[in-house]
Write an enzyme that holds these catalytic residues in place. Structure first.
Site, PDB file in Angstrom:
ATOM      1  N   CYS A  77      94.096  20.329  84.383  1.00 54.22           N
ATOM      2  CA  CYS A  77      93.456  21.311  82.647  1.00 54.22           C
ATOM      3  C   CYS A  77      93.321  22.612  83.210  1.00 54.22           C
ATOM      4  O   CYS A  77      93.334  23.104  82.125  1.00 54.22           O
ATOM      5  CB  CYS A  77      92.685  20.287  82.351  1.00 54.22           C
ATOM      6  SG  CYS A  77      92.371  18.675  82.937  1.00 54.22           S
ATOM      7  N   HIS A  79      88.137  25.611  79.547  1.00 49.29           N
ATOM      8  CA  HIS A  79      88.257  24.251  78.679  1.00 49.29           C
ATOM      9  C   HIS A  79      87.406  24.060  78.246  1.00 49.29           C
ATOM     10  O   HIS A  79      86.399  23.283  78.526  1.00 49.29           O
ATOM     11  CB  HIS A  79      89.110  24.503  80.273  1.00 49.29           C
ATOM     12  CG  HIS A  79      89.254  22.467  80.329  1.00 49.29           C
ATOM     13  ND1 HIS A  79      90.463  22.274  79.411  1.00 49.29           N
ATOM     14  CD2 HIS A  79      89.151  21.542  80.797  1.00 49.29           C
ATOM     15  CE1 HIS A  79      90.354  20.957  79.641  1.00 49.29           C
ATOM     16  NE2 HIS A  79      90.015  20.378  80.007  1.00 49.29           N
ATOM     17  N   ASN A  90      89.758  17.527  74.479  1.00 41.99           N
ATOM     18  CA  ASN A  90      89.836  17.661  75.473  1.00 41.99           C
ATOM     19  C   ASN A  90      91.520  17.311  75.567  1.00 41.99           C
ATOM     20  O   ASN A  90      92.676  16.505  75.750  1.00 41.99           O
ATOM     21  CB  ASN A  90      89.584  17.382  76.642  1.00 41.99           C
ATOM     22  CG  ASN A  90      90.259  17.343  78.080  1.00 41.99           C
ATOM     23  OD1 ASN A  90      91.004  18.439  77.720  1.00 41.99           O
ATOM     24  ND2 ASN A  90      89.531  17.215  79.209  1.00 41.99           N
TER      25      ASN A  90
HETATM   26  N1  COA Z   1      80.361   4.884  74.253  1.00 43.05           N
HETATM   27  C1  COA Z   1      79.481   4.509  74.241  1.00 43.05           C
HETATM   28  N2  COA Z   1      78.673   4.413  75.044  1.00 43.05           N
HETATM   29  C2  COA Z   1      79.800   4.446  76.383  1.00 43.05           C
HETATM   30  C3  COA Z   1      80.572   5.085  76.624  1.00 43.05           C
HETATM   31  C4  COA Z   1      81.538   5.325  74.737  1.00 43.05           C
HETATM   32  N3  COA Z   1      82.787   6.075  74.793  1.00 43.05           N
HETATM   33  N4  COA Z   1      81.581   5.453  77.451  1.00 43.05           N
HETATM   34  C5  COA Z   1      80.363   4.958  78.239  1.00 43.05           C
HETATM   35  N5  COA Z   1      80.271   4.533  77.817  1.00 43.05           N
HETATM   36  C6  COA Z   1      78.043   3.897  78.235  1.00 43.05           C
HETATM   37  C7  COA Z   1      78.004   3.481  79.835  1.00 43.05           C
HETATM   38  O1  COA Z   1      79.308   2.062  80.022  1.00 43.05           O
HETATM   39  C8  COA Z   1      76.999   3.942  80.285  1.00 43.05           C
HETATM   40  O2  COA Z   1      76.685   2.679  79.729  1.00 43.05           O
HETATM   41  P1  COA Z   1      75.290   1.673  80.813  1.00 43.05           P
HETATM   42  O3  COA Z   1      74.605   2.985  81.395  1.00 43.05           O
HETATM   43  O4  COA Z   1      75.000   1.082  80.539  1.00 43.05           O
HETATM   44  O5  COA Z   1      76.350   1.691  81.901  1.00 43.05           O
HETATM   45  C9  COA Z   1      76.393   4.635  78.941  1.00 43.05           C
HETATM   46  O6  COA Z   1      77.436   5.003  78.079  1.00 43.05           O
HETATM   47  C10 COA Z   1      75.970   6.082  80.462  1.00 43.05           C
HETATM   48  O7  COA Z   1      77.698   6.200  80.957  1.00 43.05           O
HETATM   49  P2  COA Z   1      77.634   7.391  81.865  1.00 43.05           P
HETATM   50  O8  COA Z   1      78.650   7.331  82.423  1.00 43.05           O
HETATM   51  O9  COA Z   1      76.704   7.509  82.683  1.00 43.05           O
HETATM   52  O10 COA Z   1      77.483   8.891  80.409  1.00 43.05           O
HETATM   53  P3  COA Z   1      77.629  10.821  80.792  1.00 43.05           P
HETATM   54  O11 COA Z   1      76.847  10.668  80.169  1.00 43.05           O
HETATM   55  O12 COA Z   1      78.308  10.555  82.280  1.00 43.05           O
HETATM   56  O13 COA Z   1      78.565  10.561  80.126  1.00 43.05           O
HETATM   57  C11 COA Z   1      81.058  11.192  80.375  1.00 43.05           C
HETATM   58  C12 COA Z   1      80.321  10.125  80.373  1.00 43.05           C
HETATM   59  C13 COA Z   1      82.451  11.233  80.556  1.00 43.05           C
HETATM   60  C14 COA Z   1      80.763  12.035  79.165  1.00 43.05           C
HETATM   61  C15 COA Z   1      80.582  12.978  81.041  1.00 43.05           C
HETATM   62  O14 COA Z   1      80.277  12.494  82.966  1.00 43.05           O
HETATM   63  C16 COA Z   1      81.958  14.116  81.006  1.00 43.05           C
HETATM   64  O15 COA Z   1      81.845  14.692  80.172  1.00 43.05           O
HETATM   65  N6  COA Z   1      82.238  14.056  82.766  1.00 43.05           N
HETATM   66  C17 COA Z   1      83.361  14.890  82.829  1.00 43.05           C
HETATM   67  C18 COA Z   1      84.589  14.210  82.142  1.00 43.05           C
HETATM   68  C19 COA Z   1      86.319  15.474  81.472  1.00 43.05           C
HETATM   69  O16 COA Z   1      85.673  16.177  80.964  1.00 43.05           O
HETATM   70  N7  COA Z   1      87.211  14.896  82.185  1.00 43.05           N
HETATM   71  C20 COA Z   1      87.838  15.831  82.179  1.00 43.05           C
HETATM   72  C21 COA Z   1      87.785  17.459  82.748  1.00 43.05           C
HETATM   73  S1  COA Z   1      89.112  18.198  82.874  1.00 43.05           S
END
Ligand code: COA
Length: 329
Positions: free
Chosen positions: A115, A256, A286
């Site tokens: 990215c 980004h 993204n």
């Molecule tokens: N819809 C509903 N529930 C979802 C889900 C979705 N699309 N994706 C994950 N969940 C669930 C998980 O399974 C988890 O359930 P559990 O508590 O029963 O295990 C719960 O939601 C929380 O998941 P978690 O991974 O802890 O959420 P989070 O607050 O960390 O948010 C992201 C997840 C991916 C949004 C966040 O970590 C993020 O933005 N990370 C950076 C990603 C990114 O920018 N990547 C590219 C960089 S260039």
């Protein structure tokens, strides 16, 4: 060779017509608009057609950037395409763009920095012009991420979209140089917290790859989040130091567009008022290497960024990689 200044002469962007909303996604995987908006700020993203590739998205953005720069395609001496979703693993996507737009005098290569690709591309282009080697360089950030997403994995498929953004860099007098400062970095230690495991020479394509979906994007979201905030705020700070500027000198921050929470956290760490931090992740998701140039072009189209203003680009991605450039538009 004679040292030259560098400026952004023109920009362009393109996103495919098809829009996929969070409600559409909730029919494919177990998710909801409320979950996606709360955790990421994303409401919808654009998805390319099956027969529309990264080089096509790139070419649309490129032609607009060339028109806005007021040069001819023949004047382009180099095309750099930053992408993690090339049309083919080989040869490079920039040569396909060259063919599609008719830039017969351009050298071509692609650049892979996840990215952060566009930010890396600007640095490479600015360096090549600054050194006196080139006069007109087209830098494109473009992705068809829908082709590498696992559409059964709700933890990743809700995050990404397709699109392209481009900028024409041209030579100017040294005293008018508009590439004011930059910082690039990487930490290969974390290369597997955000990656596509197969398709390269380490794990070539096989039935096992397809069965285990090793050709799709895999991510440890929480780890990536942490590194993204730290990587982008540190990089922006270093670029400001190099440019001998403070955050108060900056008119716009174009970060980004990965997640609105990451962007806001970076803005807070840098102490930038939220009005200066542009956000369009809600409409595009993204788009990886395309996200910064799409946002920047959109800001120009809306009349937000004006000539003479100082803009900080900052990005983060797989590699891990991070980087920032400061330009005067
Ligand atoms: N819809 C509903 N529930 C979802 C889900 C979705 N699309 N994706 C994950 N969940 C669930 C998980 O399974 C988890 O359930 P559990 O508590 O029963 O295990 C719960 O939601 C929380 O998941 P978690 O991974 O802890 O959420 P989070 O607050 O960390 O948010 C992201 C997840 C991916 C949004 C966040 O970590 C993020 O933005 N990370 C950076 C990603 C990114 O920018 N990547 C590219 C960089 S260039």
């Amino acid at each position: 060779m004679k040292f030259q200044g560098v400026k952004i002469a023109g920009t362009g962007s393109y996103v495919p017509e098809k829009v996929l909303t969070n409600d559409d996604l909730s029919k494919i995987v177990d998710t909801s608009d409320e979950w996606i908006v709360t955790r990421t700020g994303i409401k919808e993203r654009h998805i390319a057609e099956d027969d529309q590739f990264t080089s096509d998205l790139s070419s649309e953005a490129a032609l607009k950037a060339i028109a806005s720069a007021g040069i001819t395609v023949e004047e382009l001496q180099l095309i750099i395409v930053a992408t993690l979703t090339p049309d083919k693993t080989f040869p490079n996507t920039a040569s396909l763009v060259q063919k599609k737009i008719g830039a017969v005098n351009a050298a071509c290569f692609s650049l892979e920095a996840g990215c952060t690709g566009f930010v890396y591309g600007l640095e490479v282009g600015a360096g090549m012009i600054g050194s006196g080697l080139y006069k007109n360089i087209l830098v494109i950030g473009a992705e068809k991420l829908s082709s590498v997403v696992d559409w059964t994995d709700r933890t990743t498929c809700v995050l990404f979209g397709d699109g392209a953004g481009a900028a024409v860099l041209t030579a100017t007098e040294v005293e008018n140089n508009a590439y004011l400062g930059s910082d690039l970095g990487s930490s290969g230690e974390q290369h597997d917290i955000l990656h596509i495991p197969a398709g390269g020479c380490a794990i070539p394509f096989s039935q096992k790859v397809v069965d285990e979906k090793l050709n799709t994007l895999q991510m440890n979201g929480k780890e990536v989040f942490k590194h993204a905030v730290k990587g982008m705020s540190n990089s922006a700070t270093k670029a400001l130091e190099e440019a001998n500027l403070t955050v108060d000198d900056i008119d716009w921050v174009v970060a980004h567009q990965a997640n609105v929470r990451i962007i806001n956290a970076v803005g807070q760490k840098l102490n930038v008022p939220s009005e200066k931090v542009y956000i369009n992740v809600d409409r595009f998701g993204n788009t990886s290497a395309a996200s910064v140039p799409i946002a920047f072009d959109e800001m120009i189209q809306k009349g937000l960024v004006k000539r003479g203003q100082k803009v900080l680009f900052v990005a983060f991605g797989g590699g891990l990689t991070w980087g920032a450039n400061i330009i005067e538009y």
